[in-house]
Scaffold this active site. Structure first.
Site, PDB file in Angstrom:
ATOM      1  N   ARG A 234       0.859  -1.185   0.000  1.00  0.00           N
ATOM      2  CA  ARG A 234       0.000   0.000   0.000  1.00  0.00           C
ATOM      3  C   ARG A 234       0.895   1.236   0.000  1.00  0.00           C
ATOM      4  O   ARG A 234       1.938   1.254   0.671  1.00  0.00           O
ATOM      5  CB  ARG A 234      -0.919   0.038   1.229  1.00  0.00           C
ATOM      6  CG  ARG A 234      -2.072  -0.957   1.196  1.00  0.00           C
ATOM      7  CD  ARG A 234      -3.136  -0.600   0.164  1.00  0.00           C
ATOM      8  NE  ARG A 234      -4.266  -1.517   0.199  1.00  0.00           N
ATOM      9  CZ  ARG A 234      -4.412  -2.582  -0.592  1.00  0.00           C
ATOM     10  NH1 ARG A 234      -3.503  -2.879  -1.492  1.00  0.00           N
ATOM     11  NH2 ARG A 234      -5.508  -3.348  -0.501  1.00  0.00           N
ATOM     12  N   GLU A 263      -4.316   7.657  -4.572  1.00  0.00           N
ATOM     13  CA  GLU A 263      -4.750   6.929  -5.779  1.00  0.00           C
ATOM     14  C   GLU A 263      -6.149   7.382  -6.135  1.00  0.00           C
ATOM     15  O   GLU A 263      -6.966   7.577  -5.236  1.00  0.00           O
ATOM     16  CB  GLU A 263      -4.726   5.413  -5.521  1.00  0.00           C
ATOM     17  CG  GLU A 263      -3.324   4.889  -5.233  1.00  0.00           C
ATOM     18  CD  GLU A 263      -3.281   3.364  -5.043  1.00  0.00           C
ATOM     19  OE1 GLU A 263      -4.290   2.691  -5.325  1.00  0.00           O
ATOM     20  OE2 GLU A 263      -2.247   2.871  -4.612  1.00  0.00           O
ATOM     21  N   HIS A 281      -1.623   0.345  -9.739  1.00  0.00           N
ATOM     22  CA  HIS A 281      -2.243  -0.602  -8.793  1.00  0.00           C
ATOM     23  C   HIS A 281      -2.860  -1.800  -9.538  1.00  0.00           C
ATOM     24  O   HIS A 281      -4.075  -2.015  -9.495  1.00  0.00           O
ATOM     25  CB  HIS A 281      -3.298   0.109  -7.926  1.00  0.00           C
ATOM     26  CG  HIS A 281      -3.578  -0.622  -6.644  1.00  0.00           C
ATOM     27  ND1 HIS A 281      -3.933  -0.003  -5.485  1.00  0.00           N
ATOM     28  CD2 HIS A 281      -3.541  -1.962  -6.355  1.00  0.00           C
ATOM     29  CE1 HIS A 281      -4.116  -0.899  -4.524  1.00  0.00           C
ATOM     30  NE2 HIS A 281      -3.882  -2.098  -5.037  1.00  0.00           N
TER      31      HIS A 281
HETATM   32  P1  NAP Z   1      -0.588 -11.685   4.785  1.00  0.00           P
HETATM   33  O1  NAP Z   1      -0.550 -13.108   4.341  1.00  0.00           O
HETATM   34  O2  NAP Z   1      -1.428 -11.323   5.948  1.00  0.00           O
HETATM   35  O3  NAP Z   1       0.925 -11.236   5.060  1.00  0.00           O
HETATM   36  C1  NAP Z   1       1.286 -10.042   5.671  1.00  0.00           C
HETATM   37  C2  NAP Z   1       2.637 -10.239   6.351  1.00  0.00           C
HETATM   38  O4  NAP Z   1       3.066  -8.975   6.861  1.00  0.00           O
HETATM   39  C3  NAP Z   1       2.604 -11.213   7.525  1.00  0.00           C
HETATM   40  O5  NAP Z   1       3.660 -12.129   7.370  1.00  0.00           O
HETATM   41  C4  NAP Z   1       2.872 -10.326   8.741  1.00  0.00           C
HETATM   42  O6  NAP Z   1       3.659 -10.955   9.716  1.00  0.00           O
HETATM   43  C5  NAP Z   1       3.680  -9.214   8.121  1.00  0.00           C
HETATM   44  N1  NAP Z   1       3.641  -7.978   8.898  1.00  0.00           N
HETATM   45  C6  NAP Z   1       2.554  -7.321   9.370  1.00  0.00           C
HETATM   46  N2  NAP Z   1       2.944  -6.208  10.018  1.00  0.00           N
HETATM   47  C7  NAP Z   1       4.307  -6.167   9.955  1.00  0.00           C
HETATM   48  C8  NAP Z   1       5.284  -5.269  10.441  1.00  0.00           C
HETATM   49  N3  NAP Z   1       4.931  -4.174  11.123  1.00  0.00           N
HETATM   50  N4  NAP Z   1       6.590  -5.536  10.163  1.00  0.00           N
HETATM   51  C9  NAP Z   1       6.956  -6.656   9.486  1.00  0.00           C
HETATM   52  N5  NAP Z   1       6.046  -7.541   9.007  1.00  0.00           N
HETATM   53  C10 NAP Z   1       4.753  -7.303   9.248  1.00  0.00           C
HETATM   54  O7  NAP Z   1      -1.070 -10.746   3.594  1.00  0.00           O
HETATM   55  P2  NAP Z   1      -0.824 -10.908   2.026  1.00  0.00           P
HETATM   56  O8  NAP Z   1      -1.935 -11.658   1.403  1.00  0.00           O
HETATM   57  O9  NAP Z   1       0.575 -11.380   1.789  1.00  0.00           O
HETATM   58  O10 NAP Z   1      -0.981  -9.375   1.563  1.00  0.00           O
HETATM   59  C11 NAP Z   1      -0.145  -8.371   2.095  1.00  0.00           C
HETATM   60  C12 NAP Z   1      -0.651  -6.993   1.682  1.00  0.00           C
HETATM   61  O11 NAP Z   1      -0.415  -6.800   0.297  1.00  0.00           O
HETATM   62  C13 NAP Z   1      -2.161  -6.801   1.839  1.00  0.00           C
HETATM   63  O12 NAP Z   1      -2.495  -6.376   3.146  1.00  0.00           O
HETATM   64  C14 NAP Z   1      -2.502  -5.764   0.803  1.00  0.00           C
HETATM   65  O13 NAP Z   1      -2.539  -4.468   1.368  1.00  0.00           O
HETATM   66  C15 NAP Z   1      -1.348  -5.853  -0.194  1.00  0.00           C
HETATM   67  N6  NAP Z   1      -1.815  -6.310  -1.521  1.00  0.00           N
HETATM   68  C16 NAP Z   1      -1.664  -5.490  -2.587  1.00  0.00           C
HETATM   69  C17 NAP Z   1      -2.083  -5.910  -3.830  1.00  0.00           C
HETATM   70  C18 NAP Z   1      -1.936  -5.022  -5.041  1.00  0.00           C
HETATM   71  O14 NAP Z   1      -2.805  -5.016  -5.898  1.00  0.00           O
HETATM   72  N7  NAP Z   1      -0.847  -4.288  -5.151  1.00  0.00           N
HETATM   73  C19 NAP Z   1      -2.680  -7.169  -3.993  1.00  0.00           C
HETATM   74  C20 NAP Z   1      -2.817  -7.976  -2.888  1.00  0.00           C
HETATM   75  C21 NAP Z   1      -2.385  -7.538  -1.636  1.00  0.00           C
HETATM   76  P3  NAP Z   1       3.051 -12.080  10.731  1.00  0.00           P
HETATM   77  O15 NAP Z   1       2.587 -13.205   9.848  1.00  0.00           O
HETATM   78  O16 NAP Z   1       4.224 -12.448  11.546  1.00  0.00           O
HETATM   79  O17 NAP Z   1       1.937 -11.394  11.458  1.00  0.00           O
END
Ligand code: NAP
Length: 321
Positions: A234, A263, A281
């Protein structure tokens, strides 16, 4: 009696028809129309993506049971408010993981090999002889990849890096990931060490109060001058003004961005930078993945409103009270 559902932003016509078989469905094209639609009567379910839905926007809601988001990220909703009101929030993880990881790798390679810059240079008629080092890029193969947030997408990027490009993988997360360490030979680092050791840094954490401006001037200053930064998470996680400074002064080599502080992005100092690859995006924006996300969101909504347990609940605790 059928429950009432509001579709916001966009949903394929056949999925609207599927919802209409079980619910009364109203479609809205503009967020300005939402208060009126909510005030017109009970709205039991909302489904869509991309709108900011907080206290103000939902103030007129009566009988709202579920918001089904066609996204994995949910920073555009006020989760505290939904919890307060006992409204379930569902999302669409997993089905977009591989597609978003593909985009992260695309941005890493495009920045490393200067694809967009050299495409423009070629089309402008500049190719008149052999290329010199001033047009060379850098290798991705065998380099060190630092993943900030080794969750679903972070792990999928790390797999591509490890097994596709022979990269050494470093990561930070809230908690250690021993199974992924085993699978990927990945090593945990605190954030500062990860930034200073990595050749490629990928940001894949959710946006929340802990990750807002996680990467700013100080963090960019810790990176190697040869390093490349990619953000597919994000926009507000990254201080854009600090990135412009770091890219224009050569503090870091290059960057790839899919997401922005504001955005849609119509104009920005970012646009003047040759060492930046930026896309609007499109992390999950393939036909296959957007379809899978929409189907999953429809299923989540149906299950929530028909008394079943949805597959992906962000705040399942509201169902227990
Ligand atoms: P996810 O499986 O929940 O993974 C998020 C990871 O971030 C987890 O491993 C978490 O650690 C870690 N984390 C959270 N807070 C942190 C911090 N302060 N410092 C270090 N690590 C931290 O989510 P995901 O499916 O991979 O998606 C991640 C994000 O990508 C989404 O929230 C979304 O905003 C973004 N996204 C963007 C697009 C796009 O179109 N560009 C598409 C999809 C997703 P723990 O597991 O240890 O809690």
């Amino acid at each position: 009696m059928k429950k009432n559902v509001v579709v916001f932003n966009r949903l394929a016509p056949d999925l609207v028809d599927r919802l209409a078989a079980s619910f009364n469905v109203v479609q809205l094209a503009s967020s300005a129309d939402l208060p009126e639609a909510l005030a017109a009567g009970p709205v039991h379910g909302l489904i869509g993506a991309g709108w900011q839905l907080g206290r103000t926007q939902l103030a007129a809601a009566v009988g709202l049971e579920v918001v089904s988001s066609i996204s994995v990220g949910y920073d555009n909703y006020d989760l505290d408010y939904l919890n307060e009101c006992g409204v379930l929030l569902t999302n669409t993880p997993d089905v977009l993981t591989e597609t978003t990881a593909d985009l992260a790798v695309t941005l890493m390679l495009s920045a490393a090999r200067r694809i967009v810059e050299l495409d423009g240079w070629l089309r402008a008629g500049n190719w008149r002889g052999a290329l010199g080092p001033e047009h060379f890029g850098c290798d991705m193969y065998g380099k060190t990849l630092g993943i900030i947030g080794l969750g679903n997408i972070g792990a999928a990027i790390a797999r591509r890096g490890r097994f596709g490009f022979g990269m050494r993988v470093l990561y930070t997360s809230n908690s250690p990931k021993p199974a992924l360490e085993q699978e990927l030979g990945a090593a945990f680092r605190d954030m500062d060490t990860l930034l200073s050791e990595s050749d490629f840094v990928c940001v894949v954490v959710p946006l929340n109060e802990h990750t807002h401006r996680l990467i700013g001037q100080r963090e960019l200053g810790l990176m190697k001058s040869s390093a490349i930064l990619v953000n597919v998470a994000r926009g507000p996680i990254l201080d854009e003004a600090a990135l412009v400074e770091a890219l224009s002064t050569g503090q870091i080599r290059a960057a790839g961005l899919d997401v922005y502080e504001q955005e849609p992005l119509a104009d920005s100092p970012l646009f003047g930078l040759n060492n930046l690859v930026c896309v609007p995006h499109i992390g999950s924006a393939t036909h296959e993945t957007r379809r899978a996300m929409a189907e999953l969101a429809v299923q989540n909504l149906e299950q929530a409103l028909l008394g079943e347990t949805p597959l992906h609940m962000v705040n399942p605790q509201v169902r227990a009270v």
